[in-house]
Design an enzyme around this catalytic site. Structure first.
Site, PDB file in Angstrom:
ATOM      1  N   ALA A 117       0.861  -1.202   0.000  1.00  0.00           N
ATOM      2  CA  ALA A 117       0.000   0.000   0.000  1.00  0.00           C
ATOM      3  C   ALA A 117       0.888   1.239   0.000  1.00  0.00           C
ATOM      4  N   GLY A 118       1.846   1.282  -0.945  1.00  0.00           N
ATOM      5  CA  GLY A 118       2.716   2.448  -1.107  1.00  0.00           C
ATOM      6  C   GLY A 118       2.135   3.351  -2.183  1.00  0.00           C
ATOM      7  N   VAL A 139       2.740 -11.054   2.486  1.00  0.00           N
ATOM      8  CA  VAL A 139       2.407 -11.996   1.410  1.00  0.00           C
ATOM      9  C   VAL A 139       3.487 -13.079   1.332  1.00  0.00           C
ATOM     10  N   VAL A 196       5.745  -3.339  -4.588  1.00  0.00           N
ATOM     11  CA  VAL A 196       6.454  -3.389  -3.302  1.00  0.00           C
ATOM     12  C   VAL A 196       7.754  -2.588  -3.356  1.00  0.00           C
ATOM     13  N   ARG A 249      10.744  -0.228  -5.964  1.00  0.00           N
ATOM     14  CA  ARG A 249      11.531  -0.364  -7.195  1.00  0.00           C
ATOM     15  C   ARG A 249      13.007  -0.416  -6.845  1.00  0.00           C
ATOM     16  N   ASP A 276      16.829   7.532 -10.592  1.00  0.00           N
ATOM     17  CA  ASP A 276      16.424   6.335  -9.847  1.00  0.00           C
ATOM     18  C   ASP A 276      17.559   5.331  -9.648  1.00  0.00           C
ATOM     19  N   ALA A 304      10.595  11.769 -10.389  1.00  0.00           N
ATOM     20  CA  ALA A 304      10.990  12.330 -11.675  1.00  0.00           C
ATOM     21  C   ALA A 304      11.657  13.693 -11.513  1.00  0.00           C
ATOM     22  N   HIS A 307      -8.343  35.375  -1.739  1.00  0.00           N
ATOM     23  CA  HIS A 307      -9.590  34.801  -1.204  1.00  0.00           C
ATOM     24  C   HIS A 307     -10.632  34.716  -2.315  1.00  0.00           C
TER      25      HIS A 307
HETATM   26  P1  FAD Z   1      13.723   6.275 -15.953  1.00  0.00           P
HETATM   27  O1  FAD Z   1      12.566   7.175 -16.132  1.00  0.00           O
HETATM   28  O2  FAD Z   1      13.468   4.890 -15.485  1.00  0.00           O
HETATM   29  O3  FAD Z   1      14.490   6.238 -17.343  1.00  0.00           O
HETATM   30  C1  FAD Z   1      15.571   5.422 -17.559  1.00  0.00           C
HETATM   31  C2  FAD Z   1      15.634   5.116 -19.052  1.00  0.00           C
HETATM   32  O4  FAD Z   1      16.896   4.528 -19.334  1.00  0.00           O
HETATM   33  C3  FAD Z   1      14.592   4.098 -19.512  1.00  0.00           C
HETATM   34  O5  FAD Z   1      13.966   4.552 -20.697  1.00  0.00           O
HETATM   35  C4  FAD Z   1      15.401   2.838 -19.801  1.00  0.00           C
HETATM   36  O6  FAD Z   1      14.847   2.041 -20.812  1.00  0.00           O
HETATM   37  C5  FAD Z   1      16.725   3.456 -20.232  1.00  0.00           C
HETATM   38  N1  FAD Z   1      17.890   2.573 -20.059  1.00  0.00           N
HETATM   39  C6  FAD Z   1      18.244   1.832 -18.975  1.00  0.00           C
HETATM   40  N2  FAD Z   1      19.401   1.204 -19.188  1.00  0.00           N
HETATM   41  C7  FAD Z   1      19.803   1.554 -20.424  1.00  0.00           C
HETATM   42  C8  FAD Z   1      20.918   1.207 -21.227  1.00  0.00           C
HETATM   43  N3  FAD Z   1      21.882   0.394 -20.771  1.00  0.00           N
HETATM   44  N4  FAD Z   1      21.003   1.730 -22.472  1.00  0.00           N
HETATM   45  C9  FAD Z   1      20.032   2.554 -22.963  1.00  0.00           C
HETATM   46  N5  FAD Z   1      18.957   2.910 -22.250  1.00  0.00           N
HETATM   47  C10 FAD Z   1      18.843   2.418 -20.992  1.00  0.00           C
HETATM   48  N6  FAD Z   1       7.621  10.151 -10.010  1.00  0.00           N
HETATM   49  C11 FAD Z   1       7.151  11.399  -9.777  1.00  0.00           C
HETATM   50  O7  FAD Z   1       7.936  12.304  -9.474  1.00  0.00           O
HETATM   51  N7  FAD Z   1       5.817  11.682  -9.883  1.00  0.00           N
HETATM   52  C12 FAD Z   1       4.911  10.731 -10.205  1.00  0.00           C
HETATM   53  O8  FAD Z   1       3.722  11.025 -10.292  1.00  0.00           O
HETATM   54  C13 FAD Z   1       5.374   9.413 -10.449  1.00  0.00           C
HETATM   55  N8  FAD Z   1       4.503   8.435 -10.787  1.00  0.00           N
HETATM   56  C14 FAD Z   1       4.984   7.182 -11.060  1.00  0.00           C
HETATM   57  C15 FAD Z   1       4.057   6.190 -11.376  1.00  0.00           C
HETATM   58  C16 FAD Z   1       4.490   4.903 -11.631  1.00  0.00           C
HETATM   59  C17 FAD Z   1       3.486   3.835 -11.994  1.00  0.00           C
HETATM   60  C18 FAD Z   1       5.891   4.612 -11.601  1.00  0.00           C
HETATM   61  C19 FAD Z   1       6.397   3.240 -11.920  1.00  0.00           C
HETATM   62  C20 FAD Z   1       6.818   5.597 -11.268  1.00  0.00           C
HETATM   63  C21 FAD Z   1       6.365   6.885 -10.985  1.00  0.00           C
HETATM   64  N9  FAD Z   1       7.238   7.907 -10.618  1.00  0.00           N
HETATM   65  C22 FAD Z   1       6.762   9.164 -10.345  1.00  0.00           C
HETATM   66  C23 FAD Z   1       8.693   7.677 -10.525  1.00  0.00           C
HETATM   67  C24 FAD Z   1       9.385   8.195 -11.793  1.00  0.00           C
HETATM   68  O9  FAD Z   1       8.838   7.534 -12.911  1.00  0.00           O
HETATM   69  C25 FAD Z   1      10.884   7.938 -11.714  1.00  0.00           C
HETATM   70  O10 FAD Z   1      11.396   8.480 -10.520  1.00  0.00           O
HETATM   71  C26 FAD Z   1      11.589   8.581 -12.884  1.00  0.00           C
HETATM   72  O11 FAD Z   1      11.112   8.068 -14.107  1.00  0.00           O
HETATM   73  C27 FAD Z   1      13.101   8.333 -12.799  1.00  0.00           C
HETATM   74  O12 FAD Z   1      13.729   8.926 -13.880  1.00  0.00           O
HETATM   75  P2  FAD Z   1      15.108   8.354 -14.443  1.00  0.00           P
HETATM   76  O13 FAD Z   1      15.465   9.226 -15.599  1.00  0.00           O
HETATM   77  O14 FAD Z   1      16.067   8.198 -13.337  1.00  0.00           O
HETATM   78  O15 FAD Z   1      14.787   6.869 -14.933  1.00  0.00           O
HETATM   79  P1  NAD Z   2       6.668   2.128  -2.190  1.00  0.00           P
HETATM   80  O1  NAD Z   2       7.988   2.024  -1.537  1.00  0.00           O
HETATM   81  O2  NAD Z   2       5.992   3.443  -2.265  1.00  0.00           O
HETATM   82  O3  NAD Z   2       5.634   1.146  -1.496  1.00  0.00           O
HETATM   83  C1  NAD Z   2       5.878  -0.226  -1.366  1.00  0.00           C
HETATM   84  C2  NAD Z   2       5.057  -0.766  -0.228  1.00  0.00           C
HETATM   85  O4  NAD Z   2       5.098  -2.178  -0.291  1.00  0.00           O
HETATM   86  C3  NAD Z   2       5.602  -0.365   1.139  1.00  0.00           C
HETATM   87  O5  NAD Z   2       4.560   0.186   1.909  1.00  0.00           O
HETATM   88  C4  NAD Z   2       6.120  -1.684   1.710  1.00  0.00           C
HETATM   89  O6  NAD Z   2       6.006  -1.769   3.122  1.00  0.00           O
HETATM   90  C5  NAD Z   2       5.220  -2.698   1.020  1.00  0.00           C
HETATM   91  N1  NAD Z   2       5.784  -4.059   0.919  1.00  0.00           N
HETATM   92  C6  NAD Z   2       7.049  -4.406   0.603  1.00  0.00           C
HETATM   93  N2  NAD Z   2       7.162  -5.760   0.566  1.00  0.00           N
HETATM   94  C7  NAD Z   2       5.935  -6.260   0.864  1.00  0.00           C
HETATM   95  C8  NAD Z   2       5.396  -7.586   0.974  1.00  0.00           C
HETATM   96  N3  NAD Z   2       6.156  -8.669   0.778  1.00  0.00           N
HETATM   97  N4  NAD Z   2       4.095  -7.745   1.295  1.00  0.00           N
HETATM   98  C9  NAD Z   2       3.303  -6.642   1.492  1.00  0.00           C
HETATM   99  N5  NAD Z   2       3.766  -5.376   1.411  1.00  0.00           N
HETATM  100  C10 NAD Z   2       5.055  -5.178   1.091  1.00  0.00           C
HETATM  101  O7  NAD Z   2       6.886   1.501  -3.661  1.00  0.00           O
HETATM  102  P2  NAD Z   2       5.969   1.525  -4.960  1.00  0.00           P
HETATM  103  O8  NAD Z   2       4.581   1.893  -4.616  1.00  0.00           O
HETATM  104  O9  NAD Z   2       6.254   0.266  -5.668  1.00  0.00           O
HETATM  105  O10 NAD Z   2       6.612   2.715  -5.777  1.00  0.00           O
HETATM  106  C11 NAD Z   2       7.998   2.699  -6.106  1.00  0.00           C
HETATM  107  C12 NAD Z   2       8.531   4.096  -6.186  1.00  0.00           C
HETATM  108  O11 NAD Z   2       8.052   4.735  -7.360  1.00  0.00           O
HETATM  109  C13 NAD Z   2       8.064   4.981  -5.052  1.00  0.00           C
HETATM  110  O12 NAD Z   2       8.893   4.857  -3.922  1.00  0.00           O
HETATM  111  C14 NAD Z   2       8.192   6.343  -5.634  1.00  0.00           C
HETATM  112  O13 NAD Z   2       9.503   6.790  -5.451  1.00  0.00           O
HETATM  113  C15 NAD Z   2       7.927   6.120  -7.106  1.00  0.00           C
HETATM  114  N6  NAD Z   2       6.560   6.567  -7.428  1.00  0.00           N
HETATM  115  C16 NAD Z   2       6.238   7.861  -7.177  1.00  0.00           C
HETATM  116  C17 NAD Z   2       4.966   8.305  -7.429  1.00  0.00           C
HETATM  117  C18 NAD Z   2       4.631   9.726  -7.132  1.00  0.00           C
HETATM  118  O14 NAD Z   2       5.534  10.511  -6.945  1.00  0.00           O
HETATM  119  N7  NAD Z   2       3.365  10.095  -7.095  1.00  0.00           N
HETATM  120  C19 NAD Z   2       4.009   7.445  -7.932  1.00  0.00           C
HETATM  121  C20 NAD Z   2       4.362   6.125  -8.150  1.00  0.00           C
HETATM  122  C21 NAD Z   2       5.656   5.707  -7.897  1.00  0.00           C
END
Ligand code: FAD
Ligand code: NAD
Length: 475
Positions: A190-191, A246, A278, A280, A320, A328, A452
């Site tokens: 529930a993250g 789990v 759970v 990343r 990341d 992001a 306001h």
């Molecule tokens: P990434 O966006 O992962 O980009 C890395 C890129 O590198 C990818 O395209 C990958 O294919 C490429 N790559 C990797 N290895 C190689 C290689 N060897 N050669 C060539 N290319 C390669 N963050 C927020 O701030 N706000 C949000 O609302 C939010 N929502 C999210 C929702 C979800 C469902 C998820 C999964 C994540 C969310 N995040 C959010 C987190 C956010 O997506 C990441 O923090 C962000 O994308 C990280 O940016 P980055 O450039 O480090 O990596």
């Molecule tokens: P998270 O770290 O937010 O949540 C993971 C949750 O899974 C935690 O509460 C943890 O206690 C639980 N967990 C771990 N192992 C478990 C198990 N075996 N059984 C039950 N629960 C378990 O991770 P996420 O939701 O996967 O998101 C990953 C990352 O992506 C976030 O930390 C965030 O940095 C980024 N993200 C950001 C946004 C945003 O900014 N709005 C949105 C989506 C993702």
């Protein structure tokens, strides 16, 4: 032939493409390599964020919010409609077109800034040589750079005995692409992802159960906000089971059977679909050649110092794949700072003022420390708060749930943290980030004139409350 660059960036997410553009703006010859391919096998720069993260999840959150409000909120405004319907493929197609528009925009921006783009997988070798295996299967390309920036991002963590199959047991990618609303959806964790994508399918009619290992809900957020959020989400029908570990999941006869252990012992849940969210982990598979000199930490992240320098000379890493929050905007700001440092400019990232937002309804946003962190550190602080139930604009709009909480140093009054749960909290938090970035005090927020009627008046009132002089609530 080897092509030479001032800067080669590996990864085209919000960390990588932004740093490549900034490097080019500063007059450096830059290249960006990204391996992500869209459904048609074409390059789709933008990384996790644009393709399968921030943007597509927000598109679905917005679509599902409209549907939910139509069913549950519009009647109070006197608006009635025939029975609401949801066409999931149209909703998904809209989401895909938003993604396409933005990833196409990134390609144009790279081109416009004269950043050379390579679609393929890159490996860093010793001496900042970079080998690229083109995605179209063409001959390997060799590049060489004065500086290399690693921005390879992250991938979902898998847990033992719960294997992704892309159909029944999915990660974020699968949960952004369901073709119909599952009757029941289990979510492990529930993250942030669990709550956002769980909300999407819950609003569309799925019965969503979140299985969370920790005893506290939203442990990362301030405890008062966590409690408030738990109440709101329960009202919306999200079923959060805390302290539930789990053990395994398997697919049988088109259903997912999940075995958990909680205080009562072992039990089973049955779902139509299971989302595993759970956390990343840094993605570095096939990125680092044997002698490239870049070390990993024991958590598998690329080791960097406070300036994002890796253990190899003139190789940097951001986003990341390194320490710090996986967000992001954090990745982008690191990318800009590194490009500026490479160009010989002073640059700095203030990690204490990175804002967090969870895009549920109401949204949750914060910056700085939580009350429990301050307590653990033995800090002397004062708190002020204000409920949106007493804010005119929130009441007028029909979204009075939520509160603002401000924490400030008892002696100096410097703001130490601000926590908001409300509609548009994602936008409201910016004012607080600015205040903290300038080492502002709660008195500064209390003295600033807020228009306001606006939701931001709740921040003003919380700052006044901290000093015992709120106007629209008891002190
Ligand atoms: P990434 O966006 O992962 O980009 C890395 C890129 O590198 C990818 O395209 C990958 O294919 C490429 N790559 C990797 N290895 C190689 C290689 N060897 N050669 C060539 N290319 C390669 N963050 C927020 O701030 N706000 C949000 O609302 C939010 N929502 C999210 C929702 C979800 C469902 C998820 C999964 C994540 C969310 N995040 C959010 C987190 C956010 O997506 C990441 O923090 C962000 O994308 C990280 O940016 P980055 O450039 O480090 O990596
Ligand atoms: P998270 O770290 O937010 O949540 C993971 C949750 O899974 C935690 O509460 C943890 O206690 C639980 N967990 C771990 N192992 C478990 C198990 N075996 N059984 C039950 N629960 C378990 O991770 P996420 O939701 O996967 O998101 C990953 C990352 O992506 C976030 O930390 C965030 O940095 C980024 N993200 C950001 C946004 C945003 O900014 N709005 C949105 C989506 C993702």
């Amino acid at each position: 032939m080897t092509e030479k660059f001032d800067v080669v960036v590996i990864g085209g997410g919000p960390g990588g493409y932004v740093s490549a553009i900034r490097a080019a703006q500063l007059g450096l010859k830059a290249a960006c390599i990204d391996m992500y391919s869209d459904r048609e096998g074409k390059a789709s720069p933008g990384g996790t964020c644009l393709n399968v993260g921030c943007i597509p999840s927000k598109a679905l959150l917005d679509s599902s919010k409209h549907y939910y409000h139509l069913q549950h909120e519009f009647a109070a405004h006197g608006i009635s409609t025939d029975k609401a319907g949801i066409d999931v493929p149209t909703m998904i197609e809209r989401k895909n077109s938003v993604v396409k528009k933005l990833t196409g925009g990134v390609s144009q921006l790279l081109k416009g800034n004269k950043v050379a783009f390579y679609h393929g997988k890159a490996m860093l070798q010793a001496g900042r040589k970079v080998d690229v295996m083109p995605a179209d299967g063409g001959d390997p390309v060799k590049l060489e750079a004065e500086n290399v920036i690693l921005a390879s991002g992250s991938v979902p963590i898998q847990i033992p005995n719960v294997a992704f199959d892309g159909e029944f047991i999915v990660d974020n990618v699968g949960a952004l692409d369901f073709t119909e609303v599952p009757e029941t959806l289990g979510v492990i964790g529930a993250g942030v992802i669990g709550l956002e994508l769980g909300s999407v399918w819950n609003r569309l009619g799925a019965k969503v159960t979140l299985l969370e290992a920790l005893p506290d809900f939203l442990a990362l957020a301030d405890k008062d906000i966590g409690k408030h959020a738990a109440r709101e989400f329960k009202k919306q029908g999200l079923d959060v089971r805390l302290d539930t570990m789990v053990k395994s999941a398997e697919v049988s006869k088109g259903k997912v059977i999940v075995t958990v252990e909680d205080a009562k012992g072992e039990s089973q849940y049955t779902f139509d679909r299971l989302l595993v969210s759970v956390g990343r982990k840094a993605y570095t598979e096939g990125l680092l050649g044997e002698d490239c000199g870049v070390s990993l930490t024991d958590r598998g992240q690329i080791e960097v110092d406070e300036n994002s320098k890796t253990t190899a000379p003139d190789v940097w890493a951001i986003g990341d794949c390194v320490r710090g929050p996986m967000l992001a905007h954090k990745a982008s700001e690191e990318g800009i700072a590194v490009a500026e440092m490479i160009a010989g400019k002073p640059a700095h990232i203030h990690f204490d003022t990175v804002p967090w937002v969870v895009y549920t309804d109401p949204e949750i946003a914060w910056v700085g420390r939580t009350e429990q962190e301050l307590q653990a550190a033995g800090a002397d602080y004062r708190t002020g708060s204000f409920p949106f139930g007493a804010n005119g604009r929130a009441l007028a709009g029909g979204h009075a749930a939520g509160m603002v909480k401000i924490l400030a140093d008892k002696e100096t009054d410097e703001i130490l943290g601000v926590h908001i749960i409300s509609v548009n909290a994602s936008e409201l938090i910016s004012e607080c980030v600015v205040a903290m970035e300038f080492q502002g005090s709660s008195e500064d927020l209390a003295r600033i004139i807020h228009a306001h009627p606006t939701l931001s008046e709740a921040i003003h009132e919380a700052a006044l409350h901290l000093d015992g002089r709120a106007i629209h609530r008891g002190n």
